[in-house]
Every structure is written in C-alpha cells, then in structure tokens.
Motif scaffolding. Structure first.
Motif, short mmCIF file in Angstrom:
data_model
loop_
_atom_site.label_atom_id
_atom_site.label_comp_id
_atom_site.label_asym_id
_atom_site.label_seq_id
_atom_site.Cartn_x
_atom_site.Cartn_y
_atom_site.Cartn_z
N LEU A 156 1.31 -1.28 0.15
CA LEU A 156 0.22 0.08 0.31
C LEU A 156 0.78 1.56 0.00
CD1 LEU A 156 -2.68 -0.82 2.42
CD2 LEU A 156 -3.30 -0.82 -0.01
N GLU A 182 -0.04 8.16 1.83
CA GLU A 182 -0.44 8.76 2.97
C GLU A 182 -1.80 9.32 3.07
OE1 GLU A 182 4.51 10.59 4.09
OE2 GLU A 182 3.60 11.80 1.78
N LEU A 184 -4.12 6.00 -1.04
CA LEU A 184 -3.65 4.94 -0.99
C LEU A 184 -3.83 4.27 -1.92
CD1 LEU A 184 -4.20 3.61 2.75
CD2 LEU A 184 -1.81 4.27 1.88
N ARG A 196 -3.04 0.65 -3.46
CA ARG A 196 -2.58 -0.77 -3.70
C ARG A 196 -1.79 -1.25 -5.14
NH1 ARG A 196 -3.98 -6.14 -5.72
NH2 ARG A 196 -3.22 -7.64 -4.01
N ALA A 202 9.01 3.36 5.11
CA ALA A 202 7.94 2.96 6.62
C ALA A 202 8.95 2.47 7.84
CB ALA A 202 7.92 1.47 5.51
N GLN A 218 4.83 -4.07 11.03
CA GLN A 218 3.66 -3.65 10.32
C GLN A 218 2.77 -5.11 10.26
OE1 GLN A 218 3.87 -1.39 7.32
NE2 GLN A 218 5.66 -0.45 7.08
N ARG A 267 2.91 -0.89 4.35
CA ARG A 267 2.64 0.15 4.04
C ARG A 267 3.22 0.85 3.97
NH1 ARG A 267 -1.27 3.44 7.14
NH2 ARG A 267 -0.65 4.56 5.62
#
Length: 92
Positions: A15, A18, A22, A24, A44, A52, A57
């Motif tokens: 992803l 901000e 977002l 994908r 990240a 995460q 992300r």
C-alpha cells in the motif's frame, strides 16, 4: 474476513501513499532488493516500525513511488541519481 485477491507469482502487494491517498501496487520481488527501494523501506520502518501487520505500507507520494519503480526497472547503467521525493518526502 477480508476479500482475497490473487497476486501474480513473484510479486508482493504494498500500500503506497499517505492519509486517504492509498493505492495498492504489486511490486516484483527483484525491485525490493534495489537501493532506491531500500530507501522506501527505511521510510516505512521510521513511520510504522518493523512490526507492521498485514500488507506492507510505504508512506510515499504515489506519483513519486511509481517514478522510483520505473527508474529501477529501466536502470541499465550504474548511475547515481538523486530522487528529491526521497530526500524531502514531506515536500512532495
């Protein structure tokens, strides 16, 4: 449970963006090893830590991310390039 989406072999979903922006994106596993992408992974980890959950992300402007991936794919020469959106991510 969430919707399952198949991912092409050798690709990893991430992803990018901000806030509410977002997107994908499927990234080929070879792109992950490039130094430019390592910079994105460092962003990240600074933003979200190393633990995460779920899809990775990356807190980067979507347009900048696509530019970086395109640079990685098209790089045939070992030329040092400065990418301003990595140096100053909040300005993009």
């Amino acid at each position: 449970m969430g919707k399952r989406v198949s991912v092409q072999r050798g690709h990893i979903p991430v992803l990018v963006g901000e806030g509410k922006e977002l997107q994908r994106v499927l990234v080929h596993r070879q792109v992950l090893q490039h130094p430019y992408f390592t910079g994105l992974l460092e962003l990240a980890s600074m933003e979200f830590g190393h633990d995460q959950k779920g899809v990775l992300r990356i807190p980067c402007d979507v347009k900048c991310f696509h530019t970086i991936v395109q640079l990685i794919r098209s790089s045939t020469r070992r030329k040092k390039v400065t990418i301003s959106c990595l140096l100053f991510p909040k300005l993009m």
